[in-house]
Write a protein that holds these residues in place. Structure first.
Motif, PDB file in Angstrom:
ATOM      1  N   GLN A  54       0.832  -1.209   0.000  1.00 33.87           N
ATOM      2  CA  GLN A  54       0.000   0.000   0.000  1.00 33.87           C
ATOM      3  C   GLN A  54       0.865   1.258   0.000  1.00 33.87           C
ATOM      4  N   LEU A  55       1.942   1.248   0.768  1.00 34.21           N
ATOM      5  CA  LEU A  55       2.838   2.403   0.798  1.00 34.21           C
ATOM      6  C   LEU A  55       3.443   2.655  -0.579  1.00 34.21           C
ATOM      7  N   ALA A  56       3.874   1.601  -1.245  1.00 31.32           N
ATOM      8  CA  ALA A  56       4.433   1.753  -2.594  1.00 31.32           C
ATOM      9  C   ALA A  56       3.397   2.358  -3.537  1.00 31.32           C
ATOM     10  N   TYR A 107       9.234  -2.091  -4.327  1.00 31.95           N
ATOM     11  CA  TYR A 107       8.997  -2.100  -2.890  1.00 31.95           C
ATOM     12  C   TYR A 107      10.223  -1.627  -2.113  1.00 31.95           C
ATOM     13  N   GLY A 108      11.394  -1.811  -2.687  1.00 32.81           N
ATOM     14  CA  GLY A 108      12.609  -1.318  -2.055  1.00 32.81           C
ATOM     15  C   GLY A 108      12.571   0.187  -1.873  1.00 32.81           C
ATOM     16  N   ASN A 133      12.999   2.268   1.497  1.00 34.71           N
ATOM     17  CA  ASN A 133      13.946   3.380   1.585  1.00 34.71           C
ATOM     18  C   ASN A 133      13.265   4.633   2.120  1.00 34.71           C
ATOM     19  N   TYR A 134      12.044   4.883   1.675  1.00 34.61           N
ATOM     20  CA  TYR A 134      11.274   6.035   2.160  1.00 34.61           C
ATOM     21  C   TYR A 134      11.070   5.935   3.674  1.00 34.61           C
ATOM     22  N   LEU A 135      10.686   4.747   4.144  1.00 38.39           N
ATOM     23  CA  LEU A 135      10.483   4.565   5.580  1.00 38.39           C
ATOM     24  C   LEU A 135      11.764   4.795   6.366  1.00 38.39           C
TER      25      LEU A 135
END
Length: 74
Positions: A15-17, A25-26, A30-32
């Motif tokens: 969902q974040l992607a 997804y990487g 990385n964002y997190l």
């Protein structure tokens, strides 16, 4: 580097992607990591709008904390 995302967390990462508009997804991970580095562990609040709430336990389990202890230092 290769990491494995635990199955209960995979819907959140997916969902974040999608929310970030990326297919990798990487990049979501990385964002997190960048958010945690910028704001610190106690300042970040993450919720996935479509993830089942039972899978997003906000209280870490003892084994989760021990898994992270070596990464975060004392």
């Amino acid at each position: 580097m290769r990491v494995v995302i635990r199955k209960p967390l995979q819907p959140f990462v997916t969902q974040l992607a999608q929310d970030l508009g990326v297919e990798d997804y990487g990049e979501a991970i990385n964002y997190l990591i960048l958010q945690v580095m910028d704001k610190g562990m106690r300042c970040i609040s993450i919720t996935a709008p479509n993830a089942p709430q039972a899978q997003l336990n906000t209280e870490p389990k003892a084994d989760d904390l021990s898994d992270l202890a070596g990464l975060l230092g004392d």
